[in-house]
Design an enzyme around this catalytic site. Structure first.
Site, PDB file in Angstrom:
ATOM      1  N   SER A  37       0.823  -1.204   0.000  1.00  0.00           N
ATOM      2  CA  SER A  37       0.000   0.000   0.000  1.00  0.00           C
ATOM      3  C   SER A  37       0.862   1.261   0.000  1.00  0.00           C
ATOM      4  O   SER A  37       1.590   1.509  -0.947  1.00  0.00           O
ATOM      5  CB  SER A  37      -0.960  -0.040   1.190  1.00  0.00           C
ATOM      6  OG  SER A  37      -1.932   0.966   1.088  1.00  0.00           O
ATOM      7  N   ASP A  95      -2.209   6.462  -3.164  1.00  0.00           N
ATOM      8  CA  ASP A  95      -1.021   5.761  -2.691  1.00  0.00           C
ATOM      9  C   ASP A  95      -0.671   4.672  -3.694  1.00  0.00           C
ATOM     10  O   ASP A  95      -1.246   4.604  -4.793  1.00  0.00           O
ATOM     11  CB  ASP A  95      -1.255   5.193  -1.290  1.00  0.00           C
ATOM     12  CG  ASP A  95      -2.422   4.222  -1.233  1.00  0.00           C
ATOM     13  OD1 ASP A  95      -3.234   4.194  -2.188  1.00  0.00           O
ATOM     14  OD2 ASP A  95      -2.530   3.475  -0.250  1.00  0.00           O
TER      15      ASP A  95
END
Length: 444
Positions: free
Chosen positions: A92, A230
C-alpha cells in the site's frame, strides 16, 4: 503476522517468498477453491505473487491472475470471477523496501480477525492440505478486471461539464482513475503516471508534505481540483482549486455529508475529528464509531442505516458499491460533488475545523500501561469508550489514548472546540500516560 491492514514489512526480512507460499497454502487449505490474485507495481511483487500462487495451486486451488491492478480492482474481481477469496500482494503506502499481502472476501471486505487468525494458525502449525499430483490448481490470466471496475465507476457517478482534473498517481497502480475521469468527459492531467515500484516521483503515501508538486500544478492551472493515490490506490486525498491540501477529516466530512441524510449513520474510527460529527449533525445523521482499521469500518457499514464509512487516512467506503476502500471511486465521487455543488475550496471552507494535538510516548509494557490508564480514566470521567484504546468525550472535545499495534508506543490524540480546550484535554491525557507508565514500571 497480520496487522490491521494485512501483512506488511521489509522484503527479505519479514516478507519472504517462503511466507507468501505459506499464506497461499493456508488460504487454499482453509476452503478456498478459486482465488483472485493481483499485485501493485513493486518489483518484489513478481516473486511474491509467484510464491503465493504456487501455494494456492499446490493445495488444489485455481488462481485467477489479474496482474498489476489497484487493490480495489482486485477486491471487486473476487465476486465477478465467482471466487472464494482475493489476495493482493501490496504494501500500500509503505516505502519501496516493503511489501505485503492482503486478503479479501467476495463482498470486497478484507479478512476479519477470525479469518486472519485461522490463516495465521495454519501458517504457524504447517497445517496444509496438499493436493495429489493430478489435482493441482490451474493459473489463468484475466485482463478484464480493470474494464469491469471502470464500468462500475462510470455507472456510480454523474459528472457534468468538462472539469480539468490533475491526478497524481504516485507511480503506483491507480491508472484506472485517470482513464475513467477521461471517459466521464473530464480534461485530465496526470503526474507520476509511470509505474515504478521505487516511487521516484514522491513517497508512496500521499500527505500534505508529499503532494507539493500536485499543489503547485493545480494552483497554476485552471484545474477544478487535484487528487492523489497511494501505491495501490485504495487511498484518495485531494487538493482544492487554489492548490490547498484538503485536510483529511474535512474530506471525510464532505464525503459523509454528501451521502447521509436524516437518521443515517456513518462508520468512523475512534480517532475521527469532530468536524465529521458536526457535518453529519447538520443533516440529521450521526457517527457510529469503530476500531481503527478499514476492516472494522467495512464491517460496520454492513449494518442497517450505515450509508458510508471512512478513515481519515484516505480510505473511503460506499457500501452500496463495495466494502473495499476504493480510491478511484472516491476520486469520481469528489469530481461529481464539485461539478454539482461548486468550488471545492468553498465546500472546504464551509466545514468547521478544530485544533488537534498529537504525541507518542515510548513505554515498557503497553498492555499494563493501558490497563492502568483505563482504571484512572474511569475514576475521573463518565463518558468513556474502550472500543479501541481509551476515548473520553467532554462538552469541549475529546481525547484518545491508544497503544500502537506495531511499536512500544502509546499514542495520544486530543481535539477541542477551542485551542485552550485542546491543550487542556491533551495535558490531561498525557498526564494519564505518564502516571500509568510510572506505575507499570514500578509494579514491574
Amino acid at each position: 503476522m497480520f496487522g490491521t491492514s494485512g501483512i506488511r514489512g521489509p522484503v527479505g526480512i519479514e516478507v519472504t517468498a517462503e511466507l507468501a507460499l505459506a499464506v497461499g497454502r493456508a488460504v487454499a487449505s482453509d476452503g478456498a477453491d478459486r482465488v483472485v490474485v493481483g499485485r501493485d507495481v513493486r518489483d518484489s511483487g513478481r516473486l511474491l505473487t509467484d510464491a503465493v500462487t504456487a501455494g494456492l495451486r499446490e493445495c488444489g486451488t485455481d488462481v485467477v491472475d489479474v496482474g498489476i491492478e489497484a487493490t480495489p480492482t482486485v477486491a471487486r474481481s473476487v465476486s465477478r470471477f465467482d471466487a472464494d477469496a482475493g489476495i493482493v500482494v501490496t504494501a500500500s503506502h509503505n516505502p519501496p523496501t516493503d511489501n505485503g499481502i492482503k486478503l479479501w472476501t467476495p463482498s470486497g471486505k478484507a479478512f476479519g480477525p477470525d479469518r486472519r487468525d485461522a490463516i495465521e494458525r495454519r501458517v504457524r502449525d504447517d497445517e496444509y492440505r496438499l493436493a495429489r499430483w493430478d489435482e493441482l490448481g490451474d493459473r489463468r490470466h484475466r485482463e478484464t478486471a480493470r474494464r469491469s471496475h471502470a464500468t462500475r465507476l462510470g455507472d456510480a457517478v454523474d459528472v457534468t461539464g468538462s472539469p480539468q482534473i490533475v491526478v497524481d498517481l504516485g507511480n503506483g497502480a491507480g491508472a484506472i482513475t485517470a482513464s475513467v475521469l477521461d471517459d466521464l468527459g473530464c480534461t485530465v492531467q496526470t503526474l507520476n503516471g509511470h509505474q515504478d515500484g521505487s516511487f521516484p516521483g514522491r513517497p508512496s503515501e500521499p500527505t500534505r508534505e508529499t503532494l507539493e508538486t500536485l499543489e503547485s500544478v493545480v494552483a497554476n492551472t485552471d484545474a477544478a481540483l487535484g487528487v492523489a493515490h497511494d501505491g495501490d490506490a485504495d487511498r484518495l486525498l485531494a487538493v482544492d482549486e487554489t492548490g490547498r491540501f484538503v485536510p483529511k477529516d474535512v474530506l471525510f466530512a464532505l464525503f459523509a455529508k454528501g451521502v447521509a441524510g436524516e437518521g443515517d449513520r456513518v462508520a468512523a474510527p475512534v480517532d475521527t475529528s469532530l468536524a465529521v460529527d458536526d457535518a453529519l449533525d447538520a443533516v440529521g445523521a450521526s457517527v457510529t464509531r469503530t476500531r481503527v482499521g478499514d476492516v472494522f469500518v467495512a464491517e460496520r457499514t454492513t449494518e442497517d442505516g450505515v450509508v458510508f464509512g471512512g478513515e481519515p487516512s484516505g480510505a473511503w467506503i460506499w457500501p452500496d458499491e463495495t466494502l473495499c476502500p476504493d480510491g478511484p471511486l472516491a476520486a469520481c465521487k469528489l469530481v461529481e460533488l464539485v461539478t454539482s455543488a461548486g468550488s471545492l475550496a468553498d465546500l472546504v471552507d464551509a466545514i468547521e475545523q478544530y485544533p488537534i494535538r498529537r504525541t507518542s510516548a515510548e513505554v515498557t509494557g503497553e498492555a499494563a500501561v493501558m490497563n492502568d490508564v483505563r482504571t484512572r480514566v474511569h475514576e475521573r470521567y463518565t463518558r468513556v469508550e474502550t472500543l479501541d484504546g481509551v476515548r473520553v468525550e467532554t462538552d469541549d472535545g475529546w481525547f484518545l489514548i491508544r497503544a500502537s499495534g506495531t511499536q512500544p508506543l502509546v499514542r495520544v490524540t486530543a481535539e477541542g472546540r477551542t485551542a485552550d480546550a485542546a491543550d487542556a484535554l491533551f495535558d490531561a491525557a498525557t498526564e494519564f500516560v505518564t502516571k500509568s507508565s510510572e506505575a507499570a514500571t514500578t509494579d514491574g
